[in-house]
Write an enzyme that holds these catalytic residues in place. Structure first.
Site, PDB file in Angstrom:
ATOM      1  N   SER B  44       0.810  -1.233   0.000  1.00 45.89           N
ATOM      2  CA  SER B  44       0.000   0.000   0.000  1.00 45.89           C
ATOM      3  C   SER B  44       0.835   1.270   0.000  1.00 45.89           C
ATOM      4  CB  SER B  44      -0.922   0.035   1.222  1.00 45.89           C
ATOM      5  OG  SER B  44      -1.705  -1.114   1.270  1.00 45.89           O
ATOM      6  N   CYS B  48       3.508   6.975  -6.930  1.00 48.33           N
ATOM      7  CA  CYS B  48       3.507   8.313  -7.524  1.00 48.33           C
ATOM      8  C   CYS B  48       4.211   9.312  -6.623  1.00 48.33           C
ATOM      9  CB  CYS B  48       2.097   8.782  -7.838  1.00 48.33           C
ATOM     10  SG  CYS B  48       0.808   7.857  -6.996  1.00 48.33           S
ATOM     11  N   VAL B  85       4.212 -15.357  -7.448  1.00 48.97           N
ATOM     12  CA  VAL B  85       3.317 -16.284  -8.141  1.00 48.97           C
ATOM     13  C   VAL B  85       3.983 -16.619  -9.467  1.00 48.97           C
ATOM     14  CG1 VAL B  85       1.051 -16.571  -9.205  1.00 48.97           C
ATOM     15  CG2 VAL B  85       1.274 -15.407  -6.993  1.00 48.97           C
ATOM     16  N   TYR B 442     -16.344  32.249  -8.283  1.00 47.34           N
ATOM     17  CA  TYR B 442     -15.624  33.471  -8.653  1.00 47.34           C
ATOM     18  C   TYR B 442     -15.395  34.370  -7.454  1.00 47.34           C
ATOM     19  CZ  TYR B 442     -14.784  38.252  -9.811  1.00 47.34           C
ATOM     20  OH  TYR B 442     -14.246  39.507  -9.809  1.00 47.34           O
ATOM     21  N   TRP B 450     -14.245  35.794 -15.782  1.00 42.58           N
ATOM     22  CA  TRP B 450     -14.535  34.559 -16.513  1.00 42.58           C
ATOM     23  C   TRP B 450     -13.417  33.587 -16.183  1.00 42.58           C
ATOM     24  CZ3 TRP B 450     -18.531  33.509 -20.098  1.00 42.58           C
ATOM     25  CH2 TRP B 450     -19.342  34.592 -20.443  1.00 42.58           C
ATOM     26  N   ARG B 458     -16.097  29.323 -24.222  1.00 36.17           N
ATOM     27  CA  ARG B 458     -16.803  30.339 -24.987  1.00 36.17           C
ATOM     28  C   ARG B 458     -16.216  30.472 -26.383  1.00 36.17           C
ATOM     29  NH1 ARG B 458     -17.607  36.393 -22.595  1.00 36.17           N
ATOM     30  NH2 ARG B 458     -15.661  36.793 -23.678  1.00 36.17           N
TER      31      ARG B 458
END
Lengths: 470, 470
Positions: B44, B48, B85, B442, B450, B458
């Site tokens: 575990s 990364c 295995v 925002y 925006w 857009r």
């Protein structure tokens, strides 16, 4: 030959100037004359930036102005500053206009083919003894910001470095907490007073309590459940304390951060349709309901809340800008709509980030919804990565359907904008179960293995299943 | 009386241990025996996180371990470390197992009722002269990370402070750029070599070029379009340079950052179904296709890409963890599925954030899609707010339908996780036109008026309309 039409816009801020600019982009001068009437002296400014200007994060007023009057005029927009509209005459398709130098009422009539009402909002000012005393400041307009800043500089200059400078902010909502941060940054001792039991009443009380605890740790005295009864003034007539039912809080300066109401007196007098919060009611193209040639947008309208299905008032520059775009496109001969909001808001006070979207518990209950709530604690990055900061995510999901109803986030750096995931999920009508499978960006500097929003969704989905058994 | 079933898990990392833990949560020891077979000595852990451990951001190896072998064993999981295995026998419902002290093949057979294959991935190692020389390091396992770290510490101790220490990273994908950052942070001179014309080939070349330019500004020599032909070794047999067709790059250490392939040799030998990338093929419940009692998850499987409709290999701990949850839930008697991915990935190299989701141009073309692309430049915060950093957003939208196909982001702080908005929109099948109306958070410290993702949407929507005319 086409006749020239006249578009008259009342208000030269986000919604009004976006509408004017977009219409101008689509129609040349020969086809459309554009007249903008503005009561004040500024255009296209970021009112939401005022706290950061006052706090010193933003160097000067010019930084907050996206476009000056001259820039608008260069684009063939007839912009008239210090020009007040005193009456609307929808049937006569005209507005009454009074310039600064025009003396008393009533002013001249100006005809229009298309009218855009973008009159914005006015700050709430409780009717209290002393409310109009010098030293009591609003923060709605650039003029307000400038006056407050000058007052603060006077106070700071007059006091010696070691003397505490005391500020009281009335209201612990978005504007209140942002102003608290600004004042703390300037070295003032800050007290925030609010009638509600917790700050940020757009959050549920349990999340608001996290905000209050963080504010206290920042040294902001946060007084809640306290009703302000008066502003006490000194012998010089200036504000010197804020009185509540129980006690009073000394103040060198008082800032009103109580939120805003739609500025719609003229619209009301003209018989235009208003909603419960006094905001103008429009259709999805932002046309005032029942009127062919009158449009409205920005802080003076109510918008459809897509989660509740009801209209409500949401004063945010980002919406105002979109409204203006939609109106300008439609007047310009195109087609656009503003489908509505899901109630997203994000803010910060010092390093605490606060965000919400969708319905709060109280809002959901008022709609007759049954729902489950979960709150989880996680971190903004992988737990082992430097800067991983704790964050709380609360989520509401409807029982039986499992539909996401709302989310609230309180945390540090990297917490606030995570609300966007919930905002998009709300727009898409997703269930919390569907959300658990969302493919969100993962890498240790950006997120734990399970993004906090997914942790909340997973827990909410489990709760929905459990509740489904009953 | 219920008989006890045996669940055998191959691989004790994210997928395997999540499956084991979740099954244990749902079924007690008397009903389910859980045996986990792990070739290595760790459980575990966050693979990364290895670049950040090597770079010094993460203090120690323990920080990367979410749960130790002892913690798993306390939860009644029979965890066998250093246990390999060597064969699967699906028809006989058994696996062949060899412990570290067991000497040569073939090992004992262990029967199962439910088998979970979570064998992960193996790093790509090109067959080059010198590839096995001392001084050439992979970064896939904790053992790799430890060996690299020890080697770096030896080099750093042996050299005087003023002497440059040279590192070459082969591969300019996620692992390559993350390792470049780690090595720069340790004070090495870093060269990254890749065969492709731009780094980060999961991005389109125009966005990859932005990454390359930023890497150069950070002082990382970025050599692209260059095929490595050999690792040159010195008289001591150690790697001393990386040779390409044209030249060679001196190296005190060489790091392989070439990505990974599914580790599925055993599955292939056992006749289990593999996809084009050699990953195991499963159904949505993570059951190996055509098999009732074999499950697979994590870096050894292919998953459904919801945008392309095809399966592909995506090695990411966040998916592996979800796979394990799904498998454990299903084996535990519950019901869960992993619907698929949209291809979201986020990474950083120093202060540059890189993110993508959905299809790249090349991927979209390969599917026969016609699309428009737009790229916009905006900022992470309101332009006037301190720390507002430039960011580029590229967006792909299908012609006619306007459906979002993919998004790529390159920017500074606050850029990367914005990809989540596009990821959710992809999951919901939104059009770029619909996206323009999204109610994203925002406030000046968080976004321009925006949000950059909306600016891109857009522009993409405008392009779709324009292209629709043809």
């Amino acid at each position: 030959m086409a006749t020239t039409q006249r578009m008259v816009v009342i208000g030269a801020n986000a919604a009004g100037m976006s509408a004017a600019s977009q219409a101008r982009r689509l129609k040349p001068v020969g086809e459309l004359e554009i007249v903008v009437l503005e009561r004040g002296g500024y255009t296209s400014y970021s009112a939401c930036g005022i706290p950061y200007w006052v706090g010193g994060d933003v160097a000067g007023v010019d930084d907050l102005i996206a476009r000056t009057p001259e820039q608008h005029r260069e684009r063939d927009i007839d912009l008239r500053l210090y020009t007040e509209v005193t009456a609307l005459d929808p049937d006569g398709r005209r507005v009454r206009v009074r310039g600064r130098g025009d003396g008393g009422p009533p002013g001249e009539w100006l005809g229009y083919d298309q009218l855009v009402i973008a009159t914005g909002a006015r700050p709430l000012r409780p009717e209290l003894p002393g409310i109009d005393a010098p030293g009591v400041h609003g923060v709605q307009t650039m003029e307000d910001g400038r006056a407050l800043l000058e007052a603060l500089e006077r106070i700071e200059a007059a006091r010696s470095a070691g003397t505490p400078r005391r500020a009281v902010v009335i209201g612990a909502g978005y504007i209140g907490v942002e102003m608290a941060e600004a004042l703390i940054r300037r070295g003032h001792e800050v007290t925030v007073v609010d009638r509600a039991e917790q700050p940020m009443t757009t959050l549920d009380p349990d999340m608001g309590r996290l905000v209050r605890e963080a504010m206290c740790r920042m040294g902001i005295e946060t007084v809640t459940g306290a009703t302000v009864t008066a502003i006490r003034t000194g012998e010089d007539g200036r504000a010197r304390a804020v009185a509540t039912e129980d006690t009073e809080y000394e103040a060198d300066i008082v800032v009103l951060g109580l939120g805003v109401r739609p500025e719609t007196e003229l619209a009301r007098e003209a018989g235009l349709p208003l909603g419960g919060s006094e905001g103008l009611l429009t259709d999805l193209a932002m046309r005032v309901r029942g009127r062919e040639d009158i449009w409205a947008g920005g802080d003076c309208v109510e918008v459809l809340d897509l989660v509740s299905g009801r209209t409500r008032h949401v004063a945010l520059g980002t919406h105002a800008n979109k409204h203006g775009q939609v109106i300008g496109t439609n007047i310009g001969g195109g087609y656009a709509t503003f489908p509505g909001v899901v109630g997203t808001a994000v803010s910060k006070v010092c390093d605490l980030e606060i965000a919400r979207t969708g319905l709060s518990e109280e809002q959901a209950r008022a709609l007759g919804l049954r729902f489950t709530t979960v709150t989880i604690e996680s971190t903004s990055r992988a737990g082992y990565y430097p800067g991983a900061a704790p964050m709380h995510v609360k989520m509401l999901a409807e029982r039986r359907t499992g539909r996401l109803l709302g989310a609230q986030i309180v945390g540090r750096e990297g917490a606030g904008k995570r609300v966007d995931v919930a905002a998009v999920a709300l727009s898409a009508g997703m269930t919390v179960e569907q959300m658990t499978a969302l493919d969100l960006g993962y890498a240790p500097p950006f997120s734990p293995l399970w993004d906090p929003v997914l942790v909340a969704a997973r827990k909410a989905a489990a709760e929905v299943r459990r509740a489904g058994a009953h």
